[in-house]
Design an enzyme around this catalytic site. Structure first.
Site, short mmCIF file in Angstrom:
data_model
loop_
_atom_site.label_atom_id
_atom_site.label_comp_id
_atom_site.label_asym_id
_atom_site.label_seq_id
_atom_site.Cartn_x
_atom_site.Cartn_y
_atom_site.Cartn_z
N GLY A 197 -5.51 -1.34 -6.59
CA GLY A 197 -6.70 -1.08 -5.77
C GLY A 197 -6.89 -2.12 -4.68
O GLY A 197 -5.98 -2.45 -3.93
N GLY A 198 -8.13 -2.67 -4.63
CA GLY A 198 -8.45 -3.66 -3.60
C GLY A 198 -7.52 -4.86 -3.66
O GLY A 198 -7.31 -5.54 -2.66
N GLY B 282 18.99 1.21 25.47
CA GLY B 282 17.62 0.78 25.25
C GLY B 282 17.56 -0.44 24.35
O GLY B 282 16.72 -1.33 24.55
N ALA B 283 18.46 -0.48 23.38
CA ALA B 283 18.44 -1.61 22.44
C ALA B 283 18.72 -2.92 23.18
O ALA B 283 18.21 -3.98 22.80
CB ALA B 283 19.47 -1.39 21.34
C1 HXC Z 1 -12.80 -4.50 -15.04
C2 HXC Z 1 -10.68 -4.58 -15.83
C3 HXC Z 1 -10.19 -4.02 -14.62
C4 HXC Z 1 -11.13 -3.70 -13.62
C5 HXC Z 1 -8.52 -4.38 -15.91
N1 HXC Z 1 -9.59 -4.78 -16.60
N2 HXC Z 1 -8.86 -3.89 -14.72
N3 HXC Z 1 -11.96 -4.83 -16.02
N4 HXC Z 1 -12.43 -3.96 -13.87
N5 HXC Z 1 -10.76 -3.19 -12.47
C6 HXC Z 1 -9.64 -5.36 -17.92
C7 HXC Z 1 -9.26 -4.38 -19.00
O1 HXC Z 1 -10.38 -3.62 -19.40
C8 HXC Z 1 -8.77 -5.30 -20.10
O2 HXC Z 1 -9.88 -5.83 -20.77
C9 HXC Z 1 -8.15 -6.44 -19.36
O3 HXC Z 1 -8.65 -6.37 -18.01
C10 HXC Z 1 -6.64 -6.33 -19.27
O4 HXC Z 1 -6.30 -5.03 -18.83
P1 HXC Z 1 -5.15 -4.15 -19.53
O5 HXC Z 1 -5.33 -2.77 -19.05
O6 HXC Z 1 -5.16 -4.40 -20.98
O7 HXC Z 1 -3.85 -4.81 -18.91
P2 HXC Z 1 -2.51 -4.10 -18.47
O8 HXC Z 1 -2.04 -3.14 -19.52
O9 HXC Z 1 -1.58 -5.21 -18.11
O10 HXC Z 1 -2.85 -3.23 -17.17
C11 HXC Z 1 -3.30 -3.88 -16.01
C12 HXC Z 1 -3.80 -2.84 -14.98
C13 HXC Z 1 -4.84 -1.90 -15.69
C14 HXC Z 1 -2.61 -2.01 -14.46
C15 HXC Z 1 -4.38 -3.60 -13.80
O11 HXC Z 1 -5.79 -2.71 -16.36
C16 HXC Z 1 -5.55 -1.00 -14.74
O12 HXC Z 1 -5.03 0.03 -14.33
N6 HXC Z 1 -6.80 -1.40 -14.42
C17 HXC Z 1 -7.64 -0.58 -13.56
C18 HXC Z 1 -7.15 -0.63 -12.17
C19 HXC Z 1 -8.12 0.01 -11.23
O13 HXC Z 1 -8.22 1.25 -11.22
N7 HXC Z 1 -8.92 -0.86 -10.56
C20 HXC Z 1 -10.00 -0.40 -9.73
C21 HXC Z 1 -9.35 -0.07 -8.44
S1 HXC Z 1 -10.46 0.46 -7.25
P3 HXC Z 1 -9.87 -6.06 -22.36
O14 HXC Z 1 -11.16 -6.71 -22.64
O15 HXC Z 1 -9.69 -4.74 -22.98
O16 HXC Z 1 -8.68 -6.94 -22.61
C22 HXC Z 1 -10.51 -0.80 -6.21
C23 HXC Z 1 -11.26 -0.42 -4.99
C24 HXC Z 1 -11.31 -1.51 -4.01
O17 HXC Z 1 -10.02 -1.84 -6.39
C25 HXC Z 1 -11.25 -0.84 -2.69
C26 HXC Z 1 -11.92 -1.64 -1.67
C27 HXC Z 1 -11.94 -0.90 -0.39
#
Ligand code: HXC
Length: 535
Positions: free
Chosen positions: A190-191, A425-426
């Site tokens: 994501g961000g 051109g290159a």
């Molecule tokens: C809160 C989060 C989080 C998030 C991960 N965690 N991403 N908490 N917000 N965005 C937490 C999990 O709940 C977990 O907590 C711990 O971090 C570790 O994550 P895991 O999933 O166990 O790790 P892993 O298997 O290594 O996977 C990592 C990951 C996955 C690929 C990043 O966590 C994931 O897909 N997260 C969500 C990604 C996402 O969709 N982010 C939002 C994007 S939107 P616990 O306590 O269980 O250990 C965005 C918009 C911004 O960013 C745009 C701006 C314009």
């Protein structure tokens, strides 16, 4: 007998007399808070990171910076909790930020801690990153981000989106003012990938770092496709296919060492010149082997990196984007102590032809060098732009124009050496004098013309060839005639389009003299808000 003088100052005496001073409770609290902040998500989670061959946020910073040079910002700042509530308050909010030195030069840094809510970005976390970025721009230091984050912190809702917007705006405003470097050191989603994508250089670690806007789970639910994190956004994808990442290293330690190496080539900000480093390589060193580098057969390949290494101080070259669009080589080296940016066609890959990816790669590198006062050295052996529907439909007109625009716009000292082919051109695009190169040299082996001999003969002698009893022999004869007449550097030299035809062995010395001459070149541009590069 003399009296012993009490060494305490009046304030100290007053504090002593006031009872317990300094207040031991506060000292204990401070120590506890610091320890808690240092531990992030706790020992178990840190060990979990080690198990994945990842270092902790703090261990990474210790390796990146000179020993004991880190000064932290906001160690005691705490997370906001978020609208979903019930969450624990984390001191330092999952990111270490501060400043320190690399080989004695200040840099601002932040390092995300995956052990705290997956390194996700909440309001306080973002404010700490912003503080490092704001200081970097005010003071004029590079900013280096060690990214390991699941993106916007879901619990903090729109505050997390706002917090990202604030960072993106700073990325844009810092662009061209201070170098921005992103290290992707975990799964970034994501961000967490938009911000790095706007920085100047992106590093990734093999097999433990990923970049995607939406992860494999979302891909599965939206387009019903099973794909692994590695296949979707692993280091090899981004360094070879998408071009998002510039460097890939096998592990955290080697990556951080490479960042230090890159910093040594760069000025701290756009007001400075790049640092000078004397590698004790004689300025007038010649290399007779270069006289034999270009093969007699014009269609035979050779490795342009032989020339690059030969001319640079200490034969040291830091290649950027080495695995992406390998038909164009770009990177940093030193000539006479100062940093130069090298842009060179690579005859060993696709005959050095310019295609979409090479054009974009070259354009971005040229613009970085121009923004940061790094002179450009362009080594040319290019048969032209890649023909065919794939490239045309992919936008070769638009992408080729980016390279043309970037070179033309660059105000830093610009020197070109034509080694062999330079067609059509290159020829113009690859930093020719016509678009503003300050010096243009050619080797005696240079072939500068509108078209290569075969293509040219087929067009201008078409009738003779078609009416000939032996078309193949006539084509060969006409090709040879064209080659003798047009394919050399001397016609361009007679016109003054190149400044001199030089002996290959002398290339290093000639480049260094030209750079010395151009050192105080006026690099100011006419006033305008900005041009409109074809994006
Ligand atoms: C809160 C989060 C989080 C998030 C991960 N965690 N991403 N908490 N917000 N965005 C937490 C999990 O709940 C977990 O907590 C711990 O971090 C570790 O994550 P895991 O999933 O166990 O790790 P892993 O298997 O290594 O996977 C990592 C990951 C996955 C690929 C990043 O966590 C994931 O897909 N997260 C969500 C990604 C996402 O969709 N982010 C939002 C994007 S939107 P616990 O306590 O269980 O250990 C965005 C918009 C911004 O960013 C745009 C701006 C314009």
């Amino acid at each position: 007998m003399g009296t012993t003088k009490d060494p305490a100052t009046p304030n100290q005496v007053q504090n002593r007399d006031a009872g317990e001073w300094p207040p031991q409770d506060n000292l204990r609290t401070l120590q506890q808070m610091r320890d808690e902040a240092r531990l992030g998500g706790g020992v178990e989670r840190i060990e979990g990171q080690h198990g994945k061959h990842k270092l902790s946020a703090r261990e990474r910073v210790d390796l990146l910076l000179d020993e004991d040079s880190l000064e932290e910002f906001d160690t005691l700042k705490s997370s906001r909790g978020g609208h979903l509530g019930g969450g624990r308050e984390y001191l330092s909010d999952g990111v270490l930020s501060g400043h320190g030195t690399i080989d004695g030069r200040e840099v601002c840094i932040f390092s995300q801690d995956f052990t705290v809510l997956g390194g996700s970005l909440g309001e306080a976390h973002s404010e700490k990153i912003r503080k490092a970025m704001d200081h970097a721009v005010r003071v004029g230091t590079p900013v280096i981000g060690l990214n390991d984050s699941g993106g916007a912190r879901i619990q903090e809702g729109i505050d997390a989106l706002a917090a990202y917007g604030e960072i993106f705006a700073r990325n844009v405003n810092a662009s061209g003012v201070v170098p921005q470097i992103s290290c992707i050191m975990g799964p970034c989603a994501g961000g967490a990938v938009y911000s790095p994508s706007m920085t100047d250089f992106v590093f990734m670690v093999e097999e433990s770092s990923y970049m995607f806007v939406t992860g494999p789970n979302v891909v599965k639910s939206v387009i019903h496709k099973d794909i692994s994190a590695e296949e979707l956004g692993g280091a090899s994808v981004h360094t070879t296919k998408s071009g998002v990442a510039h460097f890939v290293m096998p592990n955290d330690i080697l990556l951080l060492r490479e960042v230090r190496r890159l910093i040594n080539y760069l000025p701290s900000n756009n007001r400075q010149r790049p640092p000078i480093l004397d590698l004790r390589d004689p300025l007038d060193r010649t290399d007779p082997a270069l006289d034999y580098l270009v093969p007699a057969d014009p269609n035979q390949a050779y490795d342009m990196r032989v020339l690059i290494n030969s001319i640079l101080d200490g034969e040291e070259f830091l290649e950027v984007h080495a695995q992406f669009a390998r038909n164009l080589v770009v990177g940093f080296g030193r000539l006479g102590g100062g940093t130069v940016g090298l842009i060179a066609n690579q005859p060993a890959v696709l005959a050095g032809v310019l295609d979409n990816n090479a054009s974009v790669k070259g354009a971005r590198f040229v613009r970085f060098c121009d923004a940061f006062n790094i002179p450009l050295v362009c080594l040319v052996d290019v048969p032209g732009f890649m023909p065919g529907p794939e490239q045309e439909h992919g936008g070769i007109i638009r992408h080729g124009a980016k390279l043309l625009y970037a070179f033309t716009e660059a105000a830093v000292p610009r020197i070109t050496v034509t080694v062999r082919k330079s067609y059509g051109g290159a020829h113009v695009v690859m930093n020719s004098k016509h678009i503003g190169a300050d010096m243009h040299y050619a080797w005696p082996t240079a072939e500068i013309a509108v078209l290569g001999p075969r293509g040219a003969a087929e067009v201008i002698y078409r009738r003779e060839i078609l009416s000939s009893s032996d078309p193949a022999a006539t084509l060969a004869e006409k090709e040879e005639e064209y080659r003798k007449t047009f394919v050399n550097p001397f016609l361009a030299a007679k016109r003054g389009y190149i400044d001199d035809v030089i002996f290959p062995r002398d290339t290093r010395g000639r480049l260094i003299r030209a750079l010395q001459f151009l050192e105080d070149k006026d690099t100011t541009r006419p006033k305008r808000r900005h041009g409109n590069i074809p994006l």
